[in-house]
Design an enzyme around this catalytic site. Structure first.
Site, PDB file in Angstrom:
ATOM      1  N   HIS A   1      54.913  96.052   0.970  1.00  0.00           N
ATOM      2  CA  HIS A   1      56.006  95.780   0.019  1.00  0.00           C
ATOM      3  C   HIS A   1      56.250  94.281  -0.034  1.00  0.00           C
ATOM      4  O   HIS A   1      56.579  93.668   0.970  1.00  0.00           O
ATOM      5  CB  HIS A   1      57.291  96.502   0.457  1.00  0.00           C
ATOM      6  CG  HIS A   1      57.323  97.945   0.079  1.00  0.00           C
ATOM      7  ND1 HIS A   1      58.483  98.632  -0.160  1.00  0.00           N
ATOM      8  CD2 HIS A   1      56.322  98.825  -0.116  1.00  0.00           C
ATOM      9  CE1 HIS A   1      58.198  99.888  -0.491  1.00  0.00           C
ATOM     10  NE2 HIS A   1      56.884 100.031  -0.457  1.00  0.00           N
TER      11      HIS A   1
ATOM     12  N   TYR B   1      64.470  89.436   6.654  1.00  0.00           N
ATOM     13  CA  TYR B   1      63.997  90.793   6.378  1.00  0.00           C
ATOM     14  C   TYR B   1      62.522  90.951   6.760  1.00  0.00           C
ATOM     15  O   TYR B   1      62.140  91.938   7.388  1.00  0.00           O
ATOM     16  CB  TYR B   1      64.188  91.138   4.898  1.00  0.00           C
ATOM     17  CG  TYR B   1      64.109  92.632   4.615  1.00  0.00           C
ATOM     18  CD1 TYR B   1      62.897  93.247   4.339  1.00  0.00           C
ATOM     19  CD2 TYR B   1      65.261  93.424   4.655  1.00  0.00           C
ATOM     20  CE1 TYR B   1      62.823  94.611   4.111  1.00  0.00           C
ATOM     21  CE2 TYR B   1      65.196  94.790   4.410  1.00  0.00           C
ATOM     22  CZ  TYR B   1      63.967  95.372   4.139  1.00  0.00           C
ATOM     23  OH  TYR B   1      63.890  96.741   3.924  1.00  0.00           O
TER      24      TYR B   1
ATOM     25  N   PRO C   1      71.042 100.353  10.842  1.00  0.00           N
ATOM     26  CA  PRO C   1      69.704 100.316  10.232  1.00  0.00           C
ATOM     27  C   PRO C   1      69.629  99.577   8.894  1.00  0.00           C
ATOM     28  O   PRO C   1      68.555  99.434   8.337  1.00  0.00           O
ATOM     29  CB  PRO C   1      69.344 101.784  10.075  1.00  0.00           C
ATOM     30  CG  PRO C   1      70.624 102.511  10.145  1.00  0.00           C
ATOM     31  CD  PRO C   1      71.563 101.704  10.961  1.00  0.00           C
TER      32      PRO C   1
ATOM     33  N   LYS D   1      65.981  96.598  11.297  1.00  0.00           N
ATOM     34  CA  LYS D   1      65.658  95.726  12.436  1.00  0.00           C
ATOM     35  C   LYS D   1      65.528  96.452  13.764  1.00  0.00           C
ATOM     36  O   LYS D   1      65.058  95.863  14.737  1.00  0.00           O
ATOM     37  CB  LYS D   1      66.736  94.642  12.574  1.00  0.00           C
ATOM     38  CG  LYS D   1      66.732  93.641  11.462  1.00  0.00           C
ATOM     39  CD  LYS D   1      65.416  92.868  11.386  1.00  0.00           C
ATOM     40  CE  LYS D   1      65.093  92.455   9.960  1.00  0.00           C
ATOM     41  NZ  LYS D   1      63.652  92.381   9.694  1.00  0.00           N
TER      42      LYS D   1
ATOM     43  N   TYR E   1      68.370  99.087  -2.312  1.00  0.00           N
ATOM     44  CA  TYR E   1      69.622  99.126  -1.551  1.00  0.00           C
ATOM     45  C   TYR E   1      70.763  99.070  -2.574  1.00  0.00           C
ATOM     46  O   TYR E   1      70.785  98.160  -3.407  1.00  0.00           O
ATOM     47  CB  TYR E   1      69.738  97.904  -0.635  1.00  0.00           C
ATOM     48  CG  TYR E   1      68.807  97.872   0.547  1.00  0.00           C
ATOM     49  CD1 TYR E   1      67.508  97.388   0.438  1.00  0.00           C
ATOM     50  CD2 TYR E   1      69.234  98.324   1.791  1.00  0.00           C
ATOM     51  CE1 TYR E   1      66.666  97.344   1.540  1.00  0.00           C
ATOM     52  CE2 TYR E   1      68.390  98.282   2.907  1.00  0.00           C
ATOM     53  CZ  TYR E   1      67.111  97.788   2.764  1.00  0.00           C
ATOM     54  OH  TYR E   1      66.267  97.747   3.861  1.00  0.00           O
TER      55      TYR E   1
HETATM   56  P1  FAS Z   1      63.642 105.300  21.357  1.00  0.00           P
HETATM   57  O1  FAS Z   1      65.030 105.748  21.470  1.00  0.00           O
HETATM   58  O2  FAS Z   1      62.857 105.403  20.119  1.00  0.00           O
HETATM   59  O3  FAS Z   1      62.728 105.810  22.541  1.00  0.00           O
HETATM   60  C1  FAS Z   1      63.278 105.982  23.842  1.00  0.00           C
HETATM   61  C2  FAS Z   1      62.502 107.105  24.498  1.00  0.00           C
HETATM   62  O4  FAS Z   1      63.009 107.248  25.832  1.00  0.00           O
HETATM   63  C3  FAS Z   1      62.718 108.444  23.785  1.00  0.00           C
HETATM   64  O5  FAS Z   1      61.489 109.070  23.536  1.00  0.00           O
HETATM   65  C4  FAS Z   1      63.583 109.232  24.772  1.00  0.00           C
HETATM   66  O6  FAS Z   1      63.299 110.620  24.748  1.00  0.00           O
HETATM   67  C5  FAS Z   1      63.169 108.615  26.102  1.00  0.00           C
HETATM   68  N1  FAS Z   1      64.193 108.778  27.140  1.00  0.00           N
HETATM   69  C6  FAS Z   1      65.538 108.693  27.009  1.00  0.00           C
HETATM   70  N2  FAS Z   1      66.131 108.944  28.184  1.00  0.00           N
HETATM   71  C7  FAS Z   1      65.140 109.175  29.081  1.00  0.00           C
HETATM   72  C8  FAS Z   1      65.100 109.511  30.452  1.00  0.00           C
HETATM   73  N3  FAS Z   1      66.229 109.669  31.144  1.00  0.00           N
HETATM   74  N4  FAS Z   1      63.903 109.674  31.056  1.00  0.00           N
HETATM   75  C9  FAS Z   1      62.753 109.528  30.358  1.00  0.00           C
HETATM   76  N5  FAS Z   1      62.710 109.229  29.033  1.00  0.00           N
HETATM   77  C10 FAS Z   1      63.902 109.058  28.415  1.00  0.00           C
HETATM   78  N6  FAS Z   1      65.657 101.733  13.011  1.00  0.00           N
HETATM   79  C11 FAS Z   1      65.270 101.241  11.826  1.00  0.00           C
HETATM   80  O7  FAS Z   1      64.752 100.109  11.779  1.00  0.00           O
HETATM   81  N7  FAS Z   1      65.451 101.974  10.649  1.00  0.00           N
HETATM   82  C12 FAS Z   1      66.001 103.238  10.666  1.00  0.00           C
HETATM   83  O8  FAS Z   1      66.161 103.865   9.621  1.00  0.00           O
HETATM   84  C13 FAS Z   1      66.409 103.795  11.894  1.00  0.00           C
HETATM   85  N8  FAS Z   1      66.953 105.057  11.951  1.00  0.00           N
HETATM   86  C14 FAS Z   1      67.361 105.554  13.175  1.00  0.00           C
HETATM   87  C15 FAS Z   1      67.939 106.843  13.294  1.00  0.00           C
HETATM   88  C16 FAS Z   1      68.356 107.341  14.533  1.00  0.00           C
HETATM   89  C17 FAS Z   1      68.989 108.709  14.634  1.00  0.00           C
HETATM   90  C18 FAS Z   1      68.222 106.548  15.684  1.00  0.00           C
HETATM   91  C19 FAS Z   1      68.709 107.059  17.029  1.00  0.00           C
HETATM   92  C20 FAS Z   1      67.653 105.283  15.585  1.00  0.00           C
HETATM   93  C21 FAS Z   1      67.209 104.775  14.341  1.00  0.00           C
HETATM   94  N9  FAS Z   1      66.615 103.513  14.218  1.00  0.00           N
HETATM   95  C22 FAS Z   1      66.218 102.995  13.041  1.00  0.00           C
HETATM   96  C23 FAS Z   1      66.409 102.718  15.360  1.00  0.00           C
HETATM   97  C24 FAS Z   1      65.151 103.198  16.015  1.00  0.00           C
HETATM   98  O9  FAS Z   1      64.086 103.090  15.105  1.00  0.00           O
HETATM   99  C25 FAS Z   1      64.977 102.399  17.257  1.00  0.00           C
HETATM  100  O10 FAS Z   1      65.158 101.023  17.029  1.00  0.00           O
HETATM  101  C26 FAS Z   1      63.648 102.650  17.882  1.00  0.00           C
HETATM  102  O11 FAS Z   1      63.535 104.032  18.092  1.00  0.00           O
HETATM  103  C27 FAS Z   1      63.613 101.863  19.188  1.00  0.00           C
HETATM  104  O12 FAS Z   1      62.541 102.327  19.911  1.00  0.00           O
HETATM  105  P2  FAS Z   1      62.680 102.497  21.509  1.00  0.00           P
HETATM  106  O13 FAS Z   1      63.328 101.294  22.068  1.00  0.00           O
HETATM  107  O14 FAS Z   1      61.337 102.911  21.962  1.00  0.00           O
HETATM  108  O15 FAS Z   1      63.762 103.668  21.729  1.00  0.00           O
HETATM  109  C1  PHB Z   2      63.730 103.891   6.140  1.00  0.00           C
HETATM  110  O1  PHB Z   2      62.830 104.011   5.299  1.00  0.00           O
HETATM  111  O2  PHB Z   2      63.974 104.767   7.008  1.00  0.00           O
HETATM  112  C2  PHB Z   2      64.585 102.649   6.141  1.00  0.00           C
HETATM  113  C3  PHB Z   2      64.203 101.567   5.352  1.00  0.00           C
HETATM  114  C4  PHB Z   2      64.987 100.425   5.342  1.00  0.00           C
HETATM  115  C5  PHB Z   2      66.144 100.392   6.099  1.00  0.00           C
HETATM  116  C6  PHB Z   2      66.523 101.486   6.892  1.00  0.00           C
HETATM  117  C7  PHB Z   2      65.742 102.616   6.913  1.00  0.00           C
HETATM  118  O3  PHB Z   2      66.926  99.280   6.068  1.00  0.00           O
END
Ligand code: FAS
Ligand code: PHB
Length: 389
Positions: free
Chosen positions: A72, A384, A292, A296, A200
């Protein structure tokens, strides 16, 4: 059981760190609480900075990303004054790639399996121990018994609710948090995206985002009340509300269909410092969370991985601990810049329940300035596409 770097958490941060370390001959064991299927069922981030995609290629797992990822060069912002485009490529010479976090995680697991690297799923009671000594270890339940993993270092990649951050003594931790008075309802639908770029939208009814995963998989978000649950949002209501929040010409071409995933995520800004305590290093959501809006969250986990992996390679290959000593400060310097951007984008694009008439005018004026000012657009574009590591 013994390894060099024990990694708690088999999400994108833990797996990417593990793969990069493996490529430099450094042993790792990944301890994950959930099953593989559960981890891969989570629908989260969708937009990857150039720094992230470069790191995936450096890890040797960029092949499918390069084949299926969608480049993009810009994104669109819609507000009461109209719709305008931020041209990332023209303003910064860089772009972003749309490729779901689920696919990133899948690629990393496949690479780990292909190298027969140890990944334990279903670990419970995971607890980092003796992190302030030269011989840290982790105890955890797995296979019906208590286990011990001795290691040189522990990477806490266990997300916001994991045990690693809590292993840093409370008196030593400084935590900053800001919560927002709304959430994001997200749906995934097997429908063609409404546009070839992200839209957005700041509308009088609230924020909306039109995103995608591939030419037949769309991702949409609408701002919702914190008290809402997915059950409060049947598909018809989601589509109706989305159509009322995006420009008319977008609503007219929106292809609707049944949602195949629906979830609500609260919005939060959070930072924990320091990100290191003795032989424990926090990485990703374990140390910080962003709303989100600026895409980032996942991308900041990647910059942490970049700093930590290089520091560990210098330790093992050059017996040089300078990178480890500077890890927390280096990572936090960039983290606060992404916190600022995510906070700014969230305030720019959402309607706040306590927003005064003045607040609203200033917000709309901010969007108007952005629509007509190249310097303002360049500042947004630089953040971004991703600030330098
Ligand atoms: P994660 O949370 O992805 O991974 C952590 C891992 O540790 C998980 O697999 C978990 O099961 C494991 N874990 C936890 N406790 C543990 C324990 N006690 N023992 C062993 N393992 C354990 N970011 C965006 O940029 N755009 C988005 O749209 C977006 N949407 C999101 C929606 C939700 C619901 C959430 C929660 C986050 C979202 N994020 C988004 C942010 C997300 O993408 C995070 O930044 C990303 O998952 C970060 O990756 P990790 O640091 O690996 O953490
Ligand atoms: C997504 O595609 O999940 C997405 C894209 C941009 C954002 C947040 C989420 O800022």
């Amino acid at each position: 059981m013994r390894t060099q770097v024990a990694i708690i958490g088999g999400g994108p941060a833990g797996l990417l760190l593990a793969q990069l370390l493996h490529n430099h001959g450094i042993e790792t064991v990944v301890l994950e609480r959930r099953t593989r299927d559960y981890v891969l069922s989570r629908i989260r981030a969708g937009v990857l900075e150039t720094g992230f995609t470069d790191l995936m290629r450096e890890a040797g797992v960029g092949e499918r990303l390069d084949r299926e990822g969608i480049v993009h060069d810009g994104a669109k912002l819609a507000y009461q004054g109209g719709t305008f485009r931020i041209d990332f490529e023209r303003l910064t010479g860089r772009h972003v790639t749309v490729y779901g976090q689920t696919e990133v995680t899948r690629d990393l697991y496949q690479a780990r399996d292909a190298a027969s690297l140890p990944t334990l799923h279903g670990c419970s009671g995971v607890k980092p121990r003796d992190i302030d000594t030269g011989s840290p270890f982790i105890t955890f339940l797995h296979g019906g018994k208590m286990n011990r993993l001795d290691c040189d270092f522990i990477a806490g990649c266990d997300g916001f609710h994991g045990p690693s951050r809590q292993a840093i003594p409370e008196k030593a931790r400084t935590e900053h948090e800001k919560t927002y008075p709304f959430g994001w309802l997200g749906i995934l639908s097997e429908t063609p995206p409404v546009d070839d770029e992200l839209i957005y939208a700041n509308s009088p009814r609230g924020f909306a985002l039109c995103s995608m995963r591939n030419p037949n998989l769309s991702r949409y978000y609408v701002q919702c009340a914190l008290s809402d649950s997915p059950e409060d949002w049947p598909d018809d209501k989601v589509w109706d509300e989305l159509k009322r929040r995006v420009p008319e010409e977008v609503a007219e071409r929106l292809v609707t269909g049944p949602s195949i995933e629906k979830s609500i995520a609260p919005l939060r800004s959070f930072v924990c410092a320091p990100m290191r305590w003795g032989r424990l290093f926090l990485c990703g959501d374990a140390a910080h969370i962003v709303p989100p809006t600026g895409a980032k969250g996942l991308n900041t986990a990647a910059s942490d991985v970049h700093y930590l992996y290089r520091a560990l390679v210098r330790h093992y290959h050059d017996r040089d601990d300078d990178g480890l000593e500077r890890y927390s400060d280096t990572a936090l310097a960039r983290i606060w810049k992404t916190q600022r951007f995510s906070w700014w984008m969230t305030n720019l694009l959402h309607r706040f329940p306590d927003q005064s008439g003045f607040d609203l005018h200033v917000q709309q004026a901010e969007l108007a300035v952005l629509s007509e000012n190249e310097a303002a657009q360049t500042a947004l574009a630089e953040s971004y596409v991703g600030l330098p590591y």
